[in-house]
Design an enzyme around this catalytic site. Structure first.
Site, PDB file in Angstrom:
ATOM      1  N   CYS A 137      27.477  25.259  18.282  1.00 31.92           N
ATOM      2  CA  CYS A 137      28.581  25.860  19.008  1.00 31.92           C
ATOM      3  C   CYS A 137      29.258  24.747  19.978  1.00 31.92           C
ATOM      4  CB  CYS A 137      27.743  26.985  19.851  1.00 31.92           C
ATOM      5  SG  CYS A 137      27.229  28.285  18.595  1.00 31.92           S
TER       6      CYS A 137
ATOM      7  N   HIS B 101      22.655  14.841  24.900  1.00 31.15           N
ATOM      8  CA  HIS B 101      21.979  14.946  23.485  1.00 31.15           C
ATOM      9  C   HIS B 101      20.443  14.889  23.579  1.00 31.15           C
ATOM     10  CE1 HIS B 101      21.223  15.773  19.475  1.00 31.15           C
ATOM     11  NE2 HIS B 101      22.285  15.333  18.756  1.00 31.15           N
TER      12      HIS B 101
ATOM     13  N   HIS C 194      37.459  27.471  37.842  1.00 32.40           N
ATOM     14  CA  HIS C 194      37.195  28.439  36.763  1.00 32.40           C
ATOM     15  C   HIS C 194      36.132  27.886  35.828  1.00 32.40           C
ATOM     16  CE1 HIS C 194      41.175  30.071  38.018  1.00 32.40           C
ATOM     17  NE2 HIS C 194      41.755  28.789  38.100  1.00 32.40           N
TER      18      HIS C 194
ATOM     19  N   HIS D 125      30.015  28.879  27.265  1.00 29.71           N
ATOM     20  CA  HIS D 125      30.207  29.283  25.869  1.00 29.71           C
ATOM     21  C   HIS D 125      29.478  30.759  25.899  1.00 29.71           C
ATOM     22  CE1 HIS D 125      29.088  29.927  21.820  1.00 29.71           C
ATOM     23  NE2 HIS D 125      27.871  29.600  22.031  1.00 29.71           N
TER      24      HIS D 125
ATOM     25  N   ASN E 256      30.360  36.375  19.752  1.00 28.23           N
ATOM     26  CA  ASN E 256      30.060  35.054  19.830  1.00 28.23           C
ATOM     27  C   ASN E 256      30.844  34.366  18.504  1.00 28.23           C
ATOM     28  OD1 ASN E 256      28.896  32.226  19.446  1.00 28.23           O
ATOM     29  ND2 ASN E 256      27.035  32.830  19.853  1.00 28.23           N
TER      30      ASN E 256
END
Length: 510
Positions: free
Chosen positions: A222, A301, A385, A389, A422
Site C-alpha cells: 500500500c 524499509h 495537513h 494511509h 482501503n
C-alpha cells in the site's frame, strides 16, 4: 524499551549530523566567496584609488573578461546542478458508479453467496466489518457483486481498465496536457501484475510517444504510491522540461479471499475498488498553475528483519485458496517502521526547539535516570495537513495516539476509510482530495503523506501548497468527494452493528 530508544536517538543524531554536513557543503561556495571578498576588498580600497582601479582594469581587460566569464560559467554550473523543482500539477481519484456501491449488510450477504465460508468465518467477517470504520456506500467490482462471483483474468482486466482509464481521462481533461507531452509514466499495483503491464496498457490507450520512460511497480504494498512519487522525482532530475504521469491502483477481483483462514479474512472487510492519477512536472512555467511542490520524500524499509518481512504475506491456505495474511504483530511492526521514518524526516521539517526537547528528555532518562517519558515531537508545528494511509481503523487510532494528532487532522483519513474503504496505495490521494474539497488547502500549507506497505515499509512525502485550492461545489464532477462534501464529516462509532443477523446470510448461502 531503552535499547529501542537508544537506537532511535543514535539514528536521529546521525541524520541530524548528515543534514548539517550537507547544508554546510551546499553553502561552502558562498562562504568562501564572502570570506575572500572581506579579505581582499579592504586592501584594494586602501591601496588603490578609483582612478587607479579603472586604469588597472583597462590594462588587464582580457584577464578581467576571462575572470568574469569564468565566474558566469561557475554560477551557471552551480544553478544547473541544483535539484529541479518537482510540481504536482493536478490529481484525479476514481469514483465508481452507483451500481458498484454496497452496504455492509449487502457485502456480508454476498460473502455468504460466494460459498466456502463456514459459520465461524462469516461471524468473524461480520464482527470485523462492524469495527472497520467503513460506511454504507463503499465500492465493489462487478465481478464480486455477481452471483456467483466471477473471479477470472478478464473480469480483473475489466476492473483495472475502468479505474485506470477513468482517472487518466479525468486528469488529462483537467490539466489540458497532451498525451504526447508526457515523458515519464509510472504505474503501481501490488497484487495484480498483468502482461502486458499497466504501463503498457496506458501507453497503448493514450498513444504515448515511443521514447517515454516507463516503470511498472508490483508487489510493493500500500505504500507503493509514495515509492512511485519518489521514483518520478529522481527521473525528473535527469529528463528536463517534461511531465510525469503516476497511476496508483489495486485490483481486488482476483484477490478476494474465499477460504476460512482467519488472518486472511480481514482483507475482505477492508479493501475496496479505487485508484488515482497524479501529474507531476519539472517545467518552471508550470509553477504558476501547479497545486503543490514536492519538498521531501523519505523511504524506510525494514525488510532485513524477519518479523517485519513476514507480517504481510500473500500465500495459500490448506485448501489452496490464495489470500493475504496479516500477522498479529502488524501494528507493532508498523510502529517501528514509523519511528524509523520520522527519525529521518524530523530533522528535515521540525523546528530546532522540538529537536532539542527530544534530545533533552533522552539525556534526562539515560544519563540522569530521571523518570520522564520520551518526548514525541509535535509535527503539527511544522506540518498543516496529515494524509495517513487508510489501512484500517486500528492503524488510524494508533497513529492518532502516537503522533498526538487531533480529530481534525485525522478527518481526511477517517472519512476516506468511511467512504471508499482501503483502496491501497491510492488512499493518500483521496485524502488529499478531501482536504481540497473542504477548502482546507491554503498557500504555503505543508502536507504530510504517510503510507505503510508489505515488506515492511513506511514511506512519506511532504508537499508545499503553491496556492490556495478552492473548495469543491456539490455536483462538481472534478472531485471524487463532490457528492459527499456537504454531509461529511460524520461521527463513526468504534462499533457500528450491521442490521443483518446471522440467519440472513445463512439463508442467502443456502
Amino acid at each position: 524499551m531503552d535499547r529501542d530508544l537508544f537506537r532511535t536517538v543514535k539514528q536521529g543524531t546521525r541524520n541530524q549530523a548528515r543534514l548539517l554536513y550537507h547544508r554546510l557543503v551546499c553553502r561552502l561556495p558562498h562562504l568562501l566567496a564572502v570570506t575572500l571578498l572581506l579579505v581582499v576588498a579592504p586592501r584594494l580600497v586602501s591601496t588603490l584609488s578609483l582612478a587607479a582601479l579603472w586604469s588597472e582594469a583597462r590594462a588587464n581587460a582580457a584577464v578581467l573578461l576571462a575572470a568574469c566569464a569564468g565566474c558566469a560559467a561557475a554560477a551557471y554550473a552551480y544553478a544547473m546542478s541544483r535539484p529541479r523543482p518537482v510540481y504536482l500539477v493536478d490529481l484525479a481519484g476514481y469514483k465508481p458508479g452507483p451500481a458498484h456501491e454496497a452496504t455492509r449488510a449487502q457485502a456480508i450477504r454476498q460473502f455468504g453467496l460466494a460459498g466456502g465460508f463456514d459459520d465461524e468465518s462469516m461471524s468473524f467477517q461480520k464482527r470485523m466489518m462492524e469495527r472497520s470504520g467503513l460506511g454504507e456506500a463503499t465500492h465493489f467490482p462487478a465481478s464480486l457483486m455477481s452471483i456467483p462471483v466471477d473471479m477470472c483474468l478478464q473480469t480483473a482486466r475489466d476492473e483495472s481498465e475502468a479505474v485506470v482509464f477513468g482517472v487518466v481521462d479525468e486528469l488529462l481533461a483537467k490539466t489540458g496536457v497532451r498525451a504526447e507531452d508526457i515523458g515519464v509514466v509510472i504505474a503501481n499495483s501490488s497484487l495484480y501484475s498483468p502482461t502486458p503491464s499497466f504501463v503498457s496498457l496506458i501507453v497503448n490507450r493514450y498513444r504515448l510517444r515511443h521514447d517515454v520512460v516507463s516503470h511498472n511497480l508490483s508487489g510493493m504494498g500500500c505504500s507503493a504510491g509514495i515509492i512511485a512519487i519518489d521514483l518520478a522525482k529522481h527521473l525528473l532530475q535527469v529528463h528536463p522540461d517534461t511531465y510525469a504521469l503516476v497511476v496508483s491502483t489495486e485490483n481486488i477481483t482476483l484477490n478476494a479471499y474465499l477460504g476460512n483462514n482467519r488472518p486472511m479474512l480481514v482483507t475482505n472487510t477492508l479493501f475496496r475498488v479505487g485508484g488515482a492519477a497524479v501529474l507531476l512536472s519539472n517545467r518552471r512555467q508550470e509553477r504558476a498553475r501547479a497545486k503543490y511542490q514536492l519538498i521531501h520524500t523519505v523511504r524506510t524499509h525494514r525488510g532485513a528483519s524477519d518479523r517485519s518481512y513476514g507480517c504481510v504475506t500473500q500465500e495459500e491456505d490448506d485448501a489452496g485458496h490464495v489470500g493475504v495474511s496479516l500477522s498479529k504483530e502488524l501494528m507493532s511492526v508498523a510502529g517501528e517502521a514509523l519511528r524509523t521514518n520520522i527519525t529521518t524526516l524530523g530533522p528535515l521539517v521540525l523546528p530546532l526547539s522540538e529537536q532539542l526537547r527530544f534530545l533533552a528528555t533522552v539525556v534526562l532518562k539515560r544519563v540522569f535516570r530521571a523518570d520522564v517519558k520520551p518526548h514525541i515531537p509535535d509535527f503539527t508545528l511544522a506540518l498543516d495537513h496529515f494524509c495517513i494511509h487508510a489501512g484500517g481503523r486500528g492503524v488510524l487510532d494508533e497513529l492518532e495516539r502516537s503522533l498526538k494528532l487531533s480529530a481534525w487532522h485525522m478527518e481526511p483519513s477517517r472519512m476516506t476509510l468511511y467512504r471508499f474503504g482501503n483502496t491501497s496505495s491510492s488512499s493518500l490521494w483521496y485524502e488529499l482530495a478531501y482536504c481540497e474539497a473542504k477548502g482546507r488547502i491554503k498557500k504555503g500549507d505543508r502536507v504530510w503523506q504517510i503510507a505503510f506497505g508489505s515488506g515492511f515499509k513506511c514511506n512519506s512525502a511532504v508537499w508545499k501548497a503553491l496556492r490556495a485550492v478552492d473548495a469543491v461545489a456539490v455536483g462538481d464532477t472534478g472531485s471524487p468527494w463532490a457528492q459527499d462534501v456537504d454531509v461529511l464529516p460524520v461521527h463513526v462509532p468504534k462499533v457500528v452493528p450491521i442490521d443483518d443477523d446471522e440467519a440472513s446470510y445463512k439463508t442467502a448461502a443456502a
